[in-house]
Design an enzyme around this catalytic site. Structure first.
Site, PDB file in Angstrom:
ATOM      1  N   ARG A  47       0.862  -1.184   0.000  1.00  0.00           N
ATOM      2  CA  ARG A  47       0.000   0.000   0.000  1.00  0.00           C
ATOM      3  C   ARG A  47       0.895   1.229   0.000  1.00  0.00           C
ATOM      4  O   ARG A  47       2.103   1.119   0.148  1.00  0.00           O
ATOM      5  CB  ARG A  47      -1.029  -0.004   1.146  1.00  0.00           C
ATOM      6  CG  ARG A  47      -0.683  -0.655   2.431  1.00  0.00           C
ATOM      7  CD  ARG A  47       0.440  -0.005   3.185  1.00  0.00           C
ATOM      8  NE  ARG A  47       0.203   1.408   3.348  1.00  0.00           N
ATOM      9  CZ  ARG A  47       1.146   2.304   3.580  1.00  0.00           C
ATOM     10  NH1 ARG A  47       2.424   1.955   3.691  1.00  0.00           N
ATOM     11  NH2 ARG A  47       0.864   3.571   3.717  1.00  0.00           N
ATOM     12  N   GLY A  48       0.255   2.402  -0.133  1.00  0.00           N
ATOM     13  CA  GLY A  48       1.042   3.628  -0.289  1.00  0.00           C
ATOM     14  C   GLY A  48       1.157   3.908  -1.781  1.00  0.00           C
ATOM     15  O   GLY A  48       1.461   2.999  -2.563  1.00  0.00           O
ATOM     16  N   ALA A  49       0.912   5.172  -2.157  1.00  0.00           N
ATOM     17  CA  ALA A  49       0.740   5.495  -3.584  1.00  0.00           C
ATOM     18  C   ALA A  49       1.911   5.059  -4.479  1.00  0.00           C
ATOM     19  O   ALA A  49       1.710   4.320  -5.447  1.00  0.00           O
ATOM     20  CB  ALA A  49       0.451   6.988  -3.722  1.00  0.00           C
ATOM     21  N   ASP A 238      -1.854  10.828  -2.103  1.00  0.00           N
ATOM     22  CA  ASP A 238      -2.265   9.789  -3.059  1.00  0.00           C
ATOM     23  C   ASP A 238      -2.593  10.388  -4.412  1.00  0.00           C
ATOM     24  O   ASP A 238      -2.457   9.741  -5.446  1.00  0.00           O
ATOM     25  CB  ASP A 238      -3.456   9.004  -2.506  1.00  0.00           C
ATOM     26  CG  ASP A 238      -2.977   8.124  -1.370  1.00  0.00           C
ATOM     27  OD1 ASP A 238      -2.890   8.622  -0.227  1.00  0.00           O
ATOM     28  OD2 ASP A 238      -2.620   6.959  -1.642  1.00  0.00           O
ATOM     29  N   LYS A 249      -4.576  10.001   3.111  1.00  0.00           N
ATOM     30  CA  LYS A 249      -5.264   9.133   4.076  1.00  0.00           C
ATOM     31  C   LYS A 249      -6.285   9.905   4.902  1.00  0.00           C
ATOM     32  O   LYS A 249      -6.025  11.024   5.336  1.00  0.00           O
ATOM     33  CB  LYS A 249      -4.209   8.485   4.959  1.00  0.00           C
ATOM     34  CG  LYS A 249      -4.709   7.548   6.025  1.00  0.00           C
ATOM     35  CD  LYS A 249      -5.640   6.469   5.521  1.00  0.00           C
ATOM     36  CE  LYS A 249      -5.031   5.615   4.420  1.00  0.00           C
ATOM     37  NZ  LYS A 249      -6.067   4.801   3.717  1.00  0.00           N
TER      38      LYS A 249
END
Ligand code: MRU
Length: 348
Positions: A47-49, A238, A249
């Site tokens: 996860r994480g852009a 993001d 987030k």
């Protein structure tokens, strides 16, 4: 360099650090199809852009490898399907589409009848995307570190670290760069309800590097901003719209409002791959809604009464006017505006 790898290409295959297991277990899982990588992105193994952009690029590479012995027509159809499945895995982070566009452009320049060569080319492009991500993060880190005083306290939200990228991190990359340049930085990590990326991932990642970190409940952020010296809030993103509105987030918007109330600079670390000039403003950014179970409990523990209505938007939009500066690999854009962002992209 961190002691762990968010993604790694090893023994001719893709491995992802399963972030759902942290901080209890540090385990890698292996992936050999686009469907499996798309499921890993959806289920937050990775996860994480920037990290999901890199994972999607490798997802295309593993699918090409899987299909290399097919006929050119089957190969082309299979690759088209893979782009579709990976592209639909998560909606908010634009890095996913950005990385897939680069992979598509790479494939478009190849001879599709040479499936083996296409597979090799796609793997090369995916590896380049991941390598570039680390060097972009280091450039952002240097620009951002220059904004921090010598001894400072920085609040962050969610995890925008090495775990959210191919390495070094965006928001945490700035902190890492500041620490390597000799500055003393203490981090306040918001736990980041409901999926606890701050508590599980940011706290773990900073501990690994020996960077002092204090974990707080999200609801303690205003109190700390009002009663303790917080020098800056730094978050990742993001998707940043063409006017500078920032999707990140859920809870980021609250932090930005509080930071403004307390006169604390609110910085957003974002590579250019996170800026979506095709999205006019924050209202056009798709906000992912996830399973109600994430709000009702965690793991095997459930605290909400059965049957209660639950909403779980997992990103929010911070209006550009609350952002002190965007920190990019091309430098720092103070008071982000449509014109300033156009300038970052060379006036386009
Ligand atoms: O749902 P997640 O964990 O993928 O959300 C991640 C974030 O919101 C990060 O802050 C963002 O991707 C920046 S990553 C460098």
């Amino acid at each position: 360099m961190s002691a762990f790898h968010t993604l790694r290409w090893i023994d001719n295959g893709l491995e992802l650090l399963d972030q759902r297991l942290l901080p209890e277990r540090c385990e890698y899982a292996r992936f050999s199809s686009a469907d499996a990588v798309a499921a890993a992105i959806r289920e937050l193994v990775v996860r994480g852009a920037p990290a999901i952009g890199c994972a999607a690029a490798y997802g295309i590479a593993v699918e090409a490898e899987r299909l290399r012995d097919c006929t050119p027509d089957q190969f082309a159809a299979g690759m088209d399907r893979a782009f579709g499945v990976l592209g639909a895995s998560r909606p908010t982070a634009v890095n996913l589409q950005w990385a897939l566009d680069r992979m598509r452009a790479s494939l478009a320049g190849a001879d599709i009848t040479e499936t083996g060569r296409c597979a090799a080319l796609l793997l090369h492009t995916a590896a380049r995307i991941a390598e570039e991500d680390v060097s972009i993060n280091r450039s952002m880190g240097a620009h951002g570190a220059a904004l921090l005083p010598d001894a400072c306290r920085v609040m962050t939200h969610c995890n925008a670290g090495a775990l959210a990228t191919a390495g070094h991190g965006t928001a945490l990359g700035i902190i890492r760069s500041a620490v390597s340049s000799g500055k003393k930085v203490g981090v306040i990590a918001n736990e980041t309800r409901p999926f606890l990326q701050g508590a599980r991932l940011t706290a773990w990642e900073l501990q690994q590097d020996g960077i002092p970190v204090t974990l707080i409940a999200d609801s303690a952020a205003g109190h700390l901003m009002g009663t303790q010296q917080i020098d800056a809030v730094i978050v990742g993103a993001d998707r940043v719209a063409a006017n500078g509105d920032v999707a990140n987030k859920i809870g980021t918007y609250m932090m930005a409002v509080l930071a403004r109330r307390h006169g604390i600079p609110f910085y957003v670390a974002c590579p250019l791959s996170t800026i979506d000039i095709a999205t006019a403003d924050g209202t056009a950014i798709p906000i992912e809604e996830r399973d109600a179970a994430e709000v009702a409990g965690y793991g095997n523990l459930r605290w909400a009464p059965p049957g209660v209505n639950i909403a779980n938007p997992v990103f929010d939009v911070t209006p550009a006017d609350l952002v002190t500066a965007l920190i990019t690999e091309r430098g720092v854009l103070h008071r982000p505006s449509r014109a300033g962002i156009r300038e970052l992209f060379g006036g386009r």
